[in-house]
Scaffold this motif. Sequence first.
Motif, PDB file in Angstrom:
ATOM      1  N   GLU A  46      52.417  50.260  80.059  1.00 52.58           N
ATOM      2  CA  GLU A  46      51.582  49.685  79.013  1.00 52.58           C
ATOM      3  C   GLU A  46      50.163  49.507  79.551  1.00 52.58           C
ATOM      4  O   GLU A  46      49.977  49.026  80.665  1.00 52.58           O
ATOM      5  N   ASP A  78      51.910  56.814  73.108  1.00 54.84           N
ATOM      6  CA  ASP A  78      51.966  56.130  71.818  1.00 54.84           C
ATOM      7  C   ASP A  78      50.714  55.263  71.752  1.00 54.84           C
ATOM      8  O   ASP A  78      50.607  54.262  72.449  1.00 54.84           O
ATOM      9  N   ARG A  80      48.331  53.319  69.176  1.00 56.00           N
ATOM     10  CA  ARG A  80      48.210  52.812  67.823  1.00 56.00           C
ATOM     11  C   ARG A  80      46.929  52.001  67.695  1.00 56.00           C
ATOM     12  O   ARG A  80      46.658  51.126  68.509  1.00 56.00           O
ATOM     13  N   LEU A  85      50.140  46.947  70.104  1.00 56.48           N
ATOM     14  CA  LEU A  85      51.368  47.653  70.460  1.00 56.48           C
ATOM     15  C   LEU A  85      51.758  47.251  71.874  1.00 56.48           C
ATOM     16  O   LEU A  85      50.936  47.310  72.778  1.00 56.48           O
ATOM     17  N   GLN A  89      57.584  44.222  72.033  1.00 62.33           N
ATOM     18  CA  GLN A  89      57.551  44.201  70.568  1.00 62.33           C
ATOM     19  C   GLN A  89      58.294  45.409  69.997  1.00 62.33           C
ATOM     20  O   GLN A  89      59.079  45.279  69.057  1.00 62.33           O
ATOM     21  N   GLN A  90      58.071  46.579  70.549  1.00 65.83           N
ATOM     22  CA  GLN A  90      58.722  47.792  70.064  1.00 65.83           C
ATOM     23  C   GLN A  90      60.242  47.687  70.193  1.00 65.83           C
ATOM     24  O   GLN A  90      60.988  48.051  69.295  1.00 65.83           O
TER      25      GLN A  90
END
Length: 99
Positions: A46, A78, A80, A85, A89-90
Motif C-alpha cells: 500500500e 489498483d 482509485r 483505498l 478496507q478492501q
Amino acid sequence: MSLLEISVVPVGTGSASFSSQVAEAVQLIEQKGMKYQVTPTATIIEGSLDELMDMAKEIHKKALGNGTNRVITNISIDDRTDKTLDMKQQVDIVHQSVH
C-alpha cells in the motif's frame, strides 16, 4: 493511496523454492515503512503510485542481484481516485458481502 500486487519469479535457480526472495522483498518494504500483506502467491503493498513503482523496481533489482540471471516480475496496480483505498478496507468489504 494505491495498492500494488507483486510476484517475483526467479528463473534457473535450480530450486523450486523462492521463499528467501520473498523474505528479502518484505525486508525492503519494511525498511521503507510501507504497509504490506503477504499472500501465498504474491505480496500486496500500500502506498502512493510513485512509492509503489519505486518499490517494485527495488524488489526486482534485488532479486536479480542475488545471482539470478533471469527474473520475471508481475505487478498489478489498483489506483482509485474517487475515494480512499487500503488493503484492510478492501478485505473487510469482501468479508461483509460474504457473511
